[in-house]
Design a protein around this motif. Structure first.
Motif, short mmCIF file in Angstrom:
data_model
loop_
_atom_site.label_atom_id
_atom_site.label_comp_id
_atom_site.label_asym_id
_atom_site.label_seq_id
_atom_site.Cartn_x
_atom_site.Cartn_y
_atom_site.Cartn_z
N ALA A 37 0.87 -1.28 -0.04
CA ALA A 37 0.02 0.01 -0.03
C ALA A 37 0.82 1.04 0.04
O ALA A 37 1.95 1.15 0.30
N ALA A 42 -3.64 3.45 6.59
CA ALA A 42 -5.10 3.46 5.91
C ALA A 42 -5.22 2.24 5.31
O ALA A 42 -6.30 1.45 5.48
N ILE A 43 -4.26 1.45 4.98
CA ILE A 43 -4.86 0.03 4.64
C ILE A 43 -4.95 -1.02 5.65
O ILE A 43 -5.81 -1.86 5.63
N ASN A 45 -6.31 -0.02 8.40
CA ASN A 45 -7.68 0.36 8.61
C ASN A 45 -8.78 -0.19 8.09
O ASN A 45 -9.82 -0.69 8.41
N SER A 46 -8.44 -0.36 6.44
CA SER A 46 -9.43 -0.75 5.55
C SER A 46 -9.59 -2.37 5.83
O SER A 46 -10.70 -2.84 5.71
N ASN A 47 -8.52 -3.00 5.89
CA ASN A 47 -8.52 -4.52 6.16
C ASN A 47 -9.29 -4.74 7.19
O ASN A 47 -9.89 -5.69 7.34
N ARG A 48 -9.01 -4.07 8.55
CA ARG A 48 -9.58 -4.42 9.54
C ARG A 48 -11.29 -4.15 9.68
O ARG A 48 -11.75 -5.08 9.97
N PHE A 49 -11.61 -3.24 8.78
CA PHE A 49 -12.76 -2.73 8.82
C PHE A 49 -13.68 -3.81 7.77
O PHE A 49 -14.59 -4.42 8.19
N GLN A 50 -13.10 -4.23 6.83
CA GLN A 50 -13.55 -5.39 5.85
C GLN A 50 -13.63 -6.66 6.65
O GLN A 50 -14.71 -7.13 6.50
N HIS A 56 -14.20 -9.28 3.41
CA HIS A 56 -12.94 -9.06 2.86
C HIS A 56 -12.71 -9.87 1.78
O HIS A 56 -13.24 -10.82 1.42
#
Length: 135
Positions: A37, A42-43, A45-50, A56
């Protein structure tokens, strides 16, 4: 107060964010997912959120996240790419090459990870020939 928020936002957008290669490691079985990334925080946070939202793109990782829970996984930086003065801010091709080196080195396939094993050129040609023959 509003002006201060604008200043902070602008400062963040102009700052060099850590970019590079990361892994999501399952501490229960040692399996890893490797990604890259231009903004590592940010990635993460994005992975954790997904994963928390059960959405995911890597279904094997998602399955084990659901099975073992968030506490079983750690997000780690494997390698950072430092910006070079005077170079374009787009480092995507360098990140992709670095990502491939890490995949080649760690081989996160099968029991070792969440990636699908790449198909060799010979295997692709054999599959194409088989499909042409109708078998």
């Amino acid at each position: 107060m509003n002006e201060r928020k604008k200043e902070l936002k602008k400062s963040y957008q102009q700052s060099d964010k850590p970019m590079g290669i990361y892994q999501i490691r399952n501490q229960v079985n040692g399996k890893i997912f490797i990604g890259y990334a231009q903004d590592l925080q940010a990635i993460f946070n994005s992975n954790r959120f997904q994963l928390k939202m059960n959405g995911h793109t890597n279904k094997a990782l998602q399955k084990e996240w659901n099975e073992f829970g968030e506490v079983a996984f750690v997000f780690e930086i494997l390698d950072e790419l430092k910006p070079k003065p005077g170079q374009s801010p787009n480092y995507l091709s360098e990140l992709k090459e670095l990502h491939q080196l890490w995949l080649d080195n760690l081989e996160p396939y099968g029991e070792k990870g969440y990636h699908a094993k790449p198909i060799s050129r010979e295997e692709r040609l054999a599959m194409m020939a088989k499909n042409r023959d109708g078998n």
